[in-house]
Design an enzyme around this catalytic site. Structure first.
Site, mmCIF file in Angstrom:
data_model
loop_
_atom_site.group_PDB
_atom_site.id
_atom_site.type_symbol
_atom_site.label_atom_id
_atom_site.label_comp_id
_atom_site.label_asym_id
_atom_site.label_seq_id
_atom_site.Cartn_x
_atom_site.Cartn_y
_atom_site.Cartn_z
ATOM 1 N N HIS A 1 -6.170 -13.249 -7.973
ATOM 2 C CA HIS A 1 -7.050 -12.240 -7.123
ATOM 3 C C HIS A 1 -8.153 -12.095 -7.841
ATOM 4 C CE1 HIS A 1 -8.451 -8.495 -5.828
ATOM 5 N NE2 HIS A 1 -7.327 -8.176 -5.040
ATOM 6 N N HIS B 1 -8.527 -15.674 -3.368
ATOM 7 C CA HIS B 1 -8.954 -14.735 -2.247
ATOM 8 C C HIS B 1 -10.410 -15.466 -2.263
ATOM 9 C CE1 HIS B 1 -6.331 -11.350 -2.365
ATOM 10 N NE2 HIS B 1 -5.925 -12.071 -3.250
ATOM 11 N N ASP C 1 -1.171 -5.544 -5.852
ATOM 12 C CA ASP C 1 -2.415 -5.240 -5.633
ATOM 13 C C ASP C 1 -3.132 -5.976 -7.191
ATOM 14 O OD1 ASP C 1 -5.041 -5.199 -4.510
ATOM 15 O OD2 ASP C 1 -4.518 -3.496 -3.294
ATOM 16 N N LYS D 1 0.921 -1.040 0.191
ATOM 17 C CA LYS D 1 -0.003 0.032 -0.063
ATOM 18 C C LYS D 1 0.761 1.232 0.068
ATOM 19 C CE LYS D 1 -3.599 -2.537 0.532
ATOM 20 N NZ LYS D 1 -4.716 -2.558 -0.509
#
EC number: 4.1.1.39
Length: 486
Positions: free
Chosen positions: A295, A328, A205, A177
């Site tokens: 993801h 996920h 991400d 992040k």
């Protein structure tokens, strides 16, 4: 005509014009599904005034061989074999106007080993059908003969743990992040600090690919340098999920090959690349001994609403067939959608060799995985060290716990955030192994560990009041026993 079902037989069916789907053979209440049938469970919400059996038969027809009118060419095929058969319709408990429709498909309707073909049939056209107010694919059962046409996860949980030499506990990770805007050098610094502090993985991400502020090649180089330095400092095997998602398969293969050349043990893709691309990358990962992380970017656009779309349990089943190693699957206690029982069902799909029917978890069918490897579920989104006892209890040990903000947002820095998470996990695992009631004693266990770990003490203080207590929109509705057919 069949007096019981109203189905038109033989030459009568081929009169020109429009005929009800339930009279064309798509409603067969006496049909017993074969072991080799693919079975789909739909939640059907008909428009006002539409017969639920006709609506369900229409779903069967439009997802297999039917069109809006009688066609003579049906007589050139084995129509009785290839027609999908809706054989059971139950009202959804507590949801007036909605019905569970069970539909069986002959195995020969599907190309072996192709999620694209499977999805094109099951969800490709019927979701826009006007007589339906809404339609949701709730669950599927695949016969062993069909499951065996897929490679399954490229690496699997057992081999992944052997490569990492880490057993008996969840793996720890963190998403870098902010997800966008960092330079390659600063991105690598985040990776190093997190891994050195005690995490097993860091992660790109979903939307970090190759942007003007950081070219993908720069990110890969800085990240692998960080991994190597963290491994040397800690003596542990480390990794970082390098997102190889790109605009073309050629670009994705180029990025994957470069990650392999640099020594990475894992690469990452996004769900939005599509089923064929996912299967292609899974085959590449198996050939090259790489772990493949998926993801689930974009899934909530069609999985979150109860009345329309595709349940995530179906996506999880498709992805296990397709061959990803990580997916996920929700956190229960974090910031993202996740009913506890429903989420447990997703984890069951990922980690069990055989899924028995478990209605309270949203699993409507027995499902054998025919020796396909297991997928490692990933819990990510709004979790922190203070929830460690809940996460271990709800999700078990075969899971990656990803603390993005819970690592990088630590007031003492990134390494301190990683230390806090690792100490919290080790304290909880020790308590579990000693036979303590770590679920109820969790806060006490964490408080005691924090007495000798300032980063953990700080984390518990900063996030002690953080909860995400919202009503889930996707809770399991189930029929405990067979209801009277509509």
């Amino acid at each position: 005509m069949n007096a019981h079902t109203g189905t038109v037989r033989g030459k009568e069916r081929y009169r020109s014009g429009v005929m009800e789907y339930k009279r064309m053979g798509y409603w067969e209440p006496d049909y017993t599904p074969k072991d080799t049938d693919v079975i789909a469970l739909f939640r059907v919400t008909p428009q006002e005034g539409v017969d639920p059996i006709e609506a369900s038969a229409a779903v069967a027809g439009e997802s297999s061989t039917a069109t809006w009118t009688v066609v003579w060419t049906d007589r050139l095929t084995a129509a009785e074999k290839y027609r999908a058969k809706c054989h059971r319709v139950d009202p959804v408990p507590g949801t007036p106007g909605s019905y569970f429709a069970y539909i069986a498909y002959d195995l020969d309707l599907f190309e072996p080993g192709s999620i694209a073909n499977l999805s094109a049939s099951i969800i490709g056209n019927v979701f826009g059908f006007k007589p339906l107010k809404a339609l949701r694919l709730e669950d599927m059962r695949f016969p062993v003969a069909y499951v065996k046409t897929f490679q399954g996860p490229a690496t699997g949980i057992v081999v992944e743990r052997e490569r990492l030499d880490k057993f008996g506990r969840p793996l720890l990770g963190a998403t870098v992040k902010p997800k966008l805007g960092l330079s390659g050098r600063n991105y690598g610094r985040v990776v190093y600090e997190a891994l050195k502090g005690g995490l097993d993985f860091t992660k790109d991400d979903e939307n970090i690919n190759s942007q003007p502020f950081m070219h993908w090649r720069d990110r890969f180089l800085y990240c692998i340098e960080a991994v190597n330095r963290a491994q040397a400092a800690s003596g542990e095997v480390k990794g970082t999920y390098l997102n190889i998602t790109a605009g073309t398969m050629e670009d994705m293969y180029e990025r994957a090959e470069f990650a392999k050349e640099l020594g990475s043990c894992i690469v990452m893709i996004d769900l939005v690349i599509g089923y064929t691309a996912i299967q292609s990358m899974a085959k590449w990962a198996r050939r090259n001994d790489m772990i493949l992380h998926l993801h689930r970017a974009g899934h909530s656009t069609y999985t979150r609403q109860k009345s329309h779309g595709v349940s995530f349990r179906v996506i999880a089943k498709w992805m296990r067939l397709a061959g990803v190693d990580h997916i996920h699957a929700g956190t229960v206690v974090g910031k993202l959608e996740g009913d506890p029982n429903t989420t447990r069902g997703y984890y069951d799909v990922c980690r069990e060799d055989f899924n028995p029917t478990k209605l309270e978890h949203g699993l409507f069918f027995d499902q054998s995985w025919a020796s396909l490897n297991k997928m490692m579920p990933v819990a990510s989104g709004g979790i922190h060290a203070g929830q460690m006892h809940q996460l271990l209890d709800l999700l078990g040990e075969d899971v990656v716990l990803q603390f993005g903000g819970g690592t990088i947002g630590h007031p003492m820095g990134i390494a301190a955030g990683a230390i806090a998470n690792r100490v919290a996990l080790e304290a909880m695992i020790l308590a579990r192994n000693e036979g303590r009631d770590y679920v109820h004693e969790g806060p006490e266990i964490l408080a005691k560990a924090a007495q000798t770990c300032t980063p953990l003490k700080s984390a518990l203080e900063v996030w002690k009041d953080v909860t995400f207590n919202y009503q889930s929109t996707d809770t399991p509705d189930f029929v405990p026993t067979a209801l009277e057919t509509v």
